[in-house]
Scaffold this active site. Structure first.
Site, PDB file in Angstrom:
ATOM      1  N   HIS A 177      -2.431 -49.821 -54.383  1.00  5.56           N
ATOM      2  CA  HIS A 177      -3.526 -49.681 -53.239  1.00  5.56           C
ATOM      3  C   HIS A 177      -3.264 -50.602 -52.481  1.00  5.56           C
ATOM      4  CE1 HIS A 177      -6.647 -48.757 -56.354  1.00  5.56           C
ATOM      5  NE2 HIS A 177      -6.852 -47.007 -55.978  1.00  5.56           N
ATOM      6  N   ARG A 238     -10.444 -45.662 -65.693  1.00  4.70           N
ATOM      7  CA  ARG A 238      -9.028 -46.587 -66.713  1.00  4.70           C
ATOM      8  C   ARG A 238     -10.463 -47.366 -67.115  1.00  4.70           C
ATOM      9  NH1 ARG A 238      -5.408 -45.533 -61.726  1.00  4.70           N
ATOM     10  NH2 ARG A 238      -6.969 -44.331 -61.069  1.00  4.70           N
ATOM     11  N   GLU A 330     -17.804 -49.684 -50.686  1.00  2.00           N
ATOM     12  CA  GLU A 330     -18.189 -48.624 -48.713  1.00  2.00           C
ATOM     13  C   GLU A 330     -20.178 -48.222 -49.135  1.00  2.00           C
ATOM     14  OE1 GLU A 330     -16.119 -45.855 -47.926  1.00  2.00           O
ATOM     15  OE2 GLU A 330     -14.509 -47.019 -47.512  1.00  2.00           O
TER      16      GLU A 330
END
Ligand code: ADP
Length: 598
Positions: A177, A238, A330
């Site tokens: 990321h 995950r 977000e």
């Protein structure tokens, strides 16, 4: 120039078209098209388009491969022509790719060879590369890697404590990321109106994949994902951190094979394993309706994230800003609350109304910390595509090997003293005796010396450089830090907040002070030289050494421009030893500018 960005994930294909000029600032990039194929199933998939309003329709594509083939048609329908370059998100770039790389056949093969390290991602990324190269054969294609930003991580963050033979075989932490963490850190600094290099930031990218990143003074210092994208936070499917001992246990007790265990950790763990759904919206709704599995999953999710905040704040010696991004970061005010609650003790507290009112219109980065809280908390969109377009434009606009030669000087350990330090060490009102002039105008080495005293040992006869400064600064090498027994951070001169304390001994007494650093390599440059070579104060460059017989490039070298500076690069004795430099030699700046410090 018009750049198409393809971001092929494990379960979605996001793509965007950006108009951006080479070397333009990040804020000047303009997104002119946005598309996303997701939620694939036997009946087709969702297709989301539109800026800023989202339109969701259905499309007939049942797999990522089919959707990738359909991108040219989607662009044609939207009237998006004139693509001049394509940027591809590539999850794993291994140790090799520190910046964007043009996708030649050789680079593609190198990416393919890393598949074992990113089995969910690299193959999907390469599928998009293959289609795009077929459709747009006459434009350049670029790989922008999720791992690049973290290649600056120190060895203590990237090294697993495992046998040497495993480490020699390439076992290490990488982190992912990176494009997202890098972008949001820039965006946060912009929003706070402070230079990135003054900030200690933790970025939480909470999407289907999730990771935390410690960004100290503009550089990634640690990241919760490791060799693969499995380590760290709880994710959609995950597991994040588990005890590696479970491999042996599951194999002996239940008879599972390694691929079976691995597959379950990637695809049937995380929120999915805890609740049966990998989607946080479902999990939150179920928890609110009283489902105990969903409630536990939310608690685990927030607890794990909070632990990483504590760990990274400790690792950086403080925290100036926390950033939430990714679909959950977000959009979920309740998850942001759960993660932050209980952290008031170190000045982190969010305001209820601000947290509830977050909007991410345009490039908004919304501050949600409580009024008066010490740590800023910012919510902003994960604009990986925009960052990829920007990296491609920067790579395309980079001057072709602009070169200049500069001298490199080796800085042995030394101290800069304050008036108070001189008084304590040599007696009140004592004046140091300038002995040798240095090449930076007005600077000199004093005849007097001091002793550094640490818990492991002393270092005597340490040079004092004048003139006096307002704050005492002690510059040592990594090797010296072990001789003293004090861990010193790598810092630019003057960035002394939160640095360790040390005792200095002189003939008249001792002086305890903070300011112990390993000086980050840097270049002093006169304004004239900077202008002639197109460099600006605060930029970072790569410096390739010649004449050392052992080819070596120093990356991330900060350029400090001043009118009367003598142009010269400074490295410490460890760096000099590593590169076989004994005194002053010539080096070459290759002009590769690292974006994050612009
Ligand atoms: P990816 O990593 O695939 O890009 P995203 O960043 O789009 O994923 O994040 C997807 C996650 O965000 C999903 O778990 C989804 O449930 C979650 N999410 C999206 N909107 C909300 C919301 N309003 N509340 C809670 N979670 C949300």
């Amino acid at each position: 120039m018009r750049i198409l960005v393809l971001n092929a994930g494990s379960s979605s294909l996001k793509f965007g078209v950006f108009d951006i000029e080479p070397n333009a600032a990040l804020s000047e990039a303009r997104q002119v098209f946005k598309g996303n194929f997701s939620r694939f199933g036997p009946e087709g998939c969702d297709y989301t388009t539109g800026i800023p309003d989202r339109h969701v329709t259905r499309a007939p594509y049942i797999s990522l491969a089919e959707a990738t083939d359909a991108v040219p048609l989607a662009l044609e329908k939207a009237g998006m022509d004139g693509i001049e370059a394509v940027g591809h998100r590539i999850a794993h770039g291994g140790s090799k790719f520190a910046q964007a790389a043009e996708l030649t056949d050789q680079v593609i093969e190198e990416i393919r060879s890393l598949t074992a390290l990113a089995p969910m991602h690299n193959p999907a990324n390469l599928q998009a590369v293959e289609v795009a190269r077929r459709v747009w054969p006459y434009v350049s294609h670029w790989a922008v890697f999720d791992t690049s930003f973290h290649l600056a991580n120190p060895a203590r963050a990237t090294t697993y404590a495992v046998p040497k033979i495993w480490r020699d075989a390439g076992l290490r932490r990488f982190g992912f990321h990176g494009t997202s963490h890098k972008y949001v850190a820039h965006r946060a600094a912009e929003e706070l109106g402070q230079p990135l290099r003054d900030l200690r930031i933790i970025s939480l990218h909470l999407g289907n994949g999730a990771s935390a990143c410690a960004i100290a003074r503009g550089e990634s210092m640690d990241s919760s994902m490791g060799m693969t994208a499995l380590e760290g936070l709880v994710m959609g499917t995950r597991s994040g951190d588990v005890d590696p001992g479970l491999f042996g246990y599951l194999s002996r007790q239940i008879g599972l094979s390694i691929p079976q265990i691995e597959d379950a950790l990637y695809c049937d763990s995380g929120l999915q394993g805890l609740t049966g759904s990998s989607d946080m919206r479902d999990v939150e709704d179920r928890a609110a309706a009283g489902d105990p599995d969903a409630q536990l999953a939310i608690n685990i999710y927030a607890y794990r994230a909070r632990k990483y905040i504590g760990a990274y704040a400790a690792a950086m010696g403080g925290l100036d800003a926390l950033i939430f991004t990714g679909g959950i970061g977000e959009n979920s005010p309740s998850m942001r609350r759960r993660i932050c609650d209980g952290l008031e003790f170190f000045g982190l507290k969010i305001d209820h109304d601000r947290n509830m009112a977050v909007t991410l219109e345009g490039r908004s980065a919304t501050q949600i910390q409580a009024y008066g809280a010490r740590v800023n908390v910012i919510v902003t969109e994960a604009a990986e595509q925009l960052m990829i377009a920007h990296e491609v434009a920067t790579a395309l606009g980079a001057p072709a090997k602009q070169q200049m030669s500069i001298p490199i000087a080796v800085s042995a350990r030394h101290v800069h003293l304050s008036r108070a330090a001189v008084d304590a060490l040599f007696g009140p009102g004592y004046e140091l005796t300038p002995d040798k002039p240095l090449r930076q105008k007005g600077h000199w080495a004093a005849r007097e010396r001091v002793t550094l005293h640490g818990p492991k040992g002393d270092i005597a006869h340490v040079a004092i450089l004048g003139p006096l400064r307002s704050r005492t600064q002690i510059e040592i090498s990594r090797t010296d830090s072990f001789a003293l027994g004090i861990d010193a951070p790598v810092r630019q001169s003057g960035a002394l907040d939160g640095t360790p304390t040390i005792r200095l001994n002189g003939p008249a007494g001792s002086f305890d002070t903070d300011g112990l650093i390993i000086a980050a390599r840097h270049i002093h440059m006169s304004s004239d030289d900077a202008r002639q070579n197109g460099l600006r104060d605060g930029e970072t460059v790569n410096v390739a050494l010649n004449d050392t017989g052992r080819g070596l490039t120093f990356s991330n070298v900060l350029v400090r421009v001043a009118d009367n500076a003598f142009t010269e690069m400074h490295i410490d004795t460890d760096e000099a030893n590593a590169s076989g430099i004994s005194s002053v030699i010539e080096g070459e700046i290759n002009g590769a500018v690292v974006l994050q410090h612009r």
